[in-house]
Write a protein that holds these residues in place. Structure first.
Motif, PDB file in Angstrom:
ATOM      1  N   SER A  97       0.829  -1.209   0.000  1.00 15.58           N
ATOM      2  CA  SER A  97       0.000   0.000   0.000  1.00 15.58           C
ATOM      3  C   SER A  97       0.859   1.253   0.000  1.00 15.58           C
ATOM      4  O   SER A  97       0.472   2.284  -0.572  1.00 15.58           O
ATOM      5  CB  SER A  97      -0.952   0.006   1.199  1.00 15.58           C
ATOM      6  OG  SER A  97      -0.240  -0.055   2.425  1.00 15.58           O
ATOM      7  N   LEU A 152      -3.853  -4.064  -5.291  1.00 19.87           N
ATOM      8  CA  LEU A 152      -3.869  -3.848  -3.844  1.00 19.87           C
ATOM      9  C   LEU A 152      -5.243  -4.157  -3.264  1.00 19.87           C
ATOM     10  O   LEU A 152      -5.355  -4.826  -2.224  1.00 19.87           O
ATOM     11  CB  LEU A 152      -3.472  -2.403  -3.539  1.00 19.87           C
ATOM     12  CG  LEU A 152      -3.570  -1.974  -2.068  1.00 19.87           C
ATOM     13  CD1 LEU A 152      -2.651  -2.811  -1.191  1.00 19.87           C
ATOM     14  CD2 LEU A 152      -3.238  -0.488  -1.932  1.00 19.87           C
ATOM     15  N   CYS A 156      -6.204  -7.046  -0.577  1.00 28.14           N
ATOM     16  CA  CYS A 156      -6.852  -6.684   0.685  1.00 28.14           C
ATOM     17  C   CYS A 156      -8.123  -7.500   0.916  1.00 28.14           C
ATOM     18  O   CYS A 156      -8.408  -7.933   2.035  1.00 28.14           O
ATOM     19  CB  CYS A 156      -7.177  -5.192   0.710  1.00 28.14           C
ATOM     20  SG  CYS A 156      -5.745  -4.104   0.853  1.00 28.14           S
ATOM     21  N   PHE A 247      -2.935   5.717   3.196  1.00 25.51           N
ATOM     22  CA  PHE A 247      -3.146   4.435   2.521  1.00 25.51           C
ATOM     23  C   PHE A 247      -3.048   3.276   3.506  1.00 25.51           C
ATOM     24  O   PHE A 247      -3.777   2.290   3.385  1.00 25.51           O
ATOM     25  CB  PHE A 247      -2.142   4.267   1.373  1.00 25.51           C
ATOM     26  CG  PHE A 247      -2.675   4.746   0.059  1.00 25.51           C
ATOM     27  CD1 PHE A 247      -3.307   5.979  -0.045  1.00 25.51           C
ATOM     28  CD2 PHE A 247      -2.565   3.988  -1.089  1.00 25.51           C
ATOM     29  CE1 PHE A 247      -3.826   6.442  -1.245  1.00 25.51           C
ATOM     30  CE2 PHE A 247      -3.074   4.429  -2.304  1.00 25.51           C
ATOM     31  CZ  PHE A 247      -3.712   5.649  -2.387  1.00 25.51           C
ATOM     32  N   PHE A 251      -6.149   0.849   3.702  1.00 20.34           N
ATOM     33  CA  PHE A 251      -5.987  -0.474   3.112  1.00 20.34           C
ATOM     34  C   PHE A 251      -5.404  -1.503   4.074  1.00 20.34           C
ATOM     35  O   PHE A 251      -5.843  -2.656   4.078  1.00 20.34           O
ATOM     36  CB  PHE A 251      -5.102  -0.374   1.860  1.00 20.34           C
ATOM     37  CG  PHE A 251      -5.722   0.428   0.762  1.00 20.34           C
ATOM     38  CD1 PHE A 251      -6.742  -0.101  -0.008  1.00 20.34           C
ATOM     39  CD2 PHE A 251      -5.296   1.717   0.489  1.00 20.34           C
ATOM     40  CE1 PHE A 251      -7.330   0.633  -1.033  1.00 20.34           C
ATOM     41  CE2 PHE A 251      -5.872   2.465  -0.524  1.00 20.34           C
ATOM     42  CZ  PHE A 251      -6.898   1.932  -1.274  1.00 20.34           C
TER      43      PHE A 251
END
Length: 300
Positions: A97, A152, A156, A247, A251
């Motif tokens: 991230s 990403l 996640c 971020f 995330f």
């Protein structure tokens, strides 16, 4: 010469403008079609003769991630494990991230700082708003950023990602901070690079430092633990530090038990400060760019 009369001193005097100077970033909005053409040109030129083409947007950050994860997560023990309970859980998500955002900033600033010199042929032949070149470099970097953010998000989701609306909104603000900062600095170094080619080398050094001067590879708590609260406050003045941390907040944190704290005053203090610094950088960059752009064609 007048706009409303053939006689000197007529009622509507035409505005006199310095040759080679436009209305700044406002001209970019007025020439959106030209911006699209420049973005398309940059993408085609960059991948001309390339086998992988846009797939390099996946390959380069992927290799970077693997190297850092093995070196830091495994060898240096930043990944939480039974042998290292004090490490970061889901360190792979934490690392990636940060990497996708810092890669966007690095590519955007690096290309923007070279954009004027790289398009010298166009600038010497015709007049068009010169801000289009650094801004188009930012847009190209944004296009490369999109597939990385998709990867990403997918990673996640596999780790139980369940962010709140606030966390997603903060991530958008964090991206805007990085984009504004890259735009402002791109205007500054893009203009200076026309007169002094050393600016390119300076930008390369700044980008090398940027990865280590923000919490991409390590946590902010390590800064406070090693250097103290005063150093942490100085560290948080870096807009990239705040941008990367947004971020992580959006995330990485939702994939953990959310017991990890944000830096003190992160949302009410440091996020607005970072956004203000990034916007000020854009204003400063535009001011300097407009002062220097009048002699771009001659210098190039």
């Amino acid at each position: 010469m007048t706009a409303g009369s053939d006689e000197p001193g007529g009622p509507a005097q035409a505005e006199l403008r310095v040759p080679g100077r436009g209305a700044g970033l406002r001209d970019v909005a007025r020439h959106r079609f030209l911006l699209k053409l420049l973005v398309d040109k940059e993408i085609k030129v960059r991948y001309r003769g390339s086998v992988l083409g846009l797939l390099w947007s996946y390959v380069k950050p992927g290799v970077q991630f693997i190297v850092f994860y093995i070196a830091l997560g495994i060898f240096l023990g930043l990944e939480q494990s039974d042998r290292n309970p004090d490490g970061l859980p889901n360190y792979a998500i934490y690392l990636f991230s940060g990497i996708v955002l810092i890669n966007f900033f690095s590519e955007a600033l690096g290309n923007a700082s070279r954009s004027i010199v790289g398009n010298s042929g166009l600038i010497k032949k015709i007049y068009l708003p010169r801000e289009l070149f650094p801004v188009s470099a930012i847009w190209v970097s944004g296009i490369h950023f999109l597939p990385q953010i998709v990867i990403l998000v997918v990673a996640c989701l596999f780790t139980g990602w369940s962010p709140s609306i606030l966390q997603l909104a903060v991530a958008i603000v964090g991206f805007l901070i990085a984009a504004f900062l890259a735009t402002g600095l791109g205007l500054i170094f893009g203009a200076i690079n026309v007169y002094y080619r050393d600016a390119e080398n300076l930008v390369d050094m700044l980008l090398m430092v940027a990865t280590w001067a923000s919490p991409v590879l390590y946590s902010w708590e390590m800064v406070r633990r090693q250097l103290g609260d005063t150093a942490l406050s100085i560290y948080m003045l870096n807009p990239l530090t705040v941008s990367v941390e947004t971020f992580h907040y959006a995330f990485w944190l939702p994939t953990t038990d959310q017991q990890f704290a944000l830096p003190p005053g992160f949302l009410p203090v440091w996020l607005p400060v970072a956004l203000a610094v990034a916007l000020f950088t854009v204003i400063l960059g535009q001011h300097l760019f407009r002062r220097l752009e009048g002699r771009f064609a001659q210098e190039l």
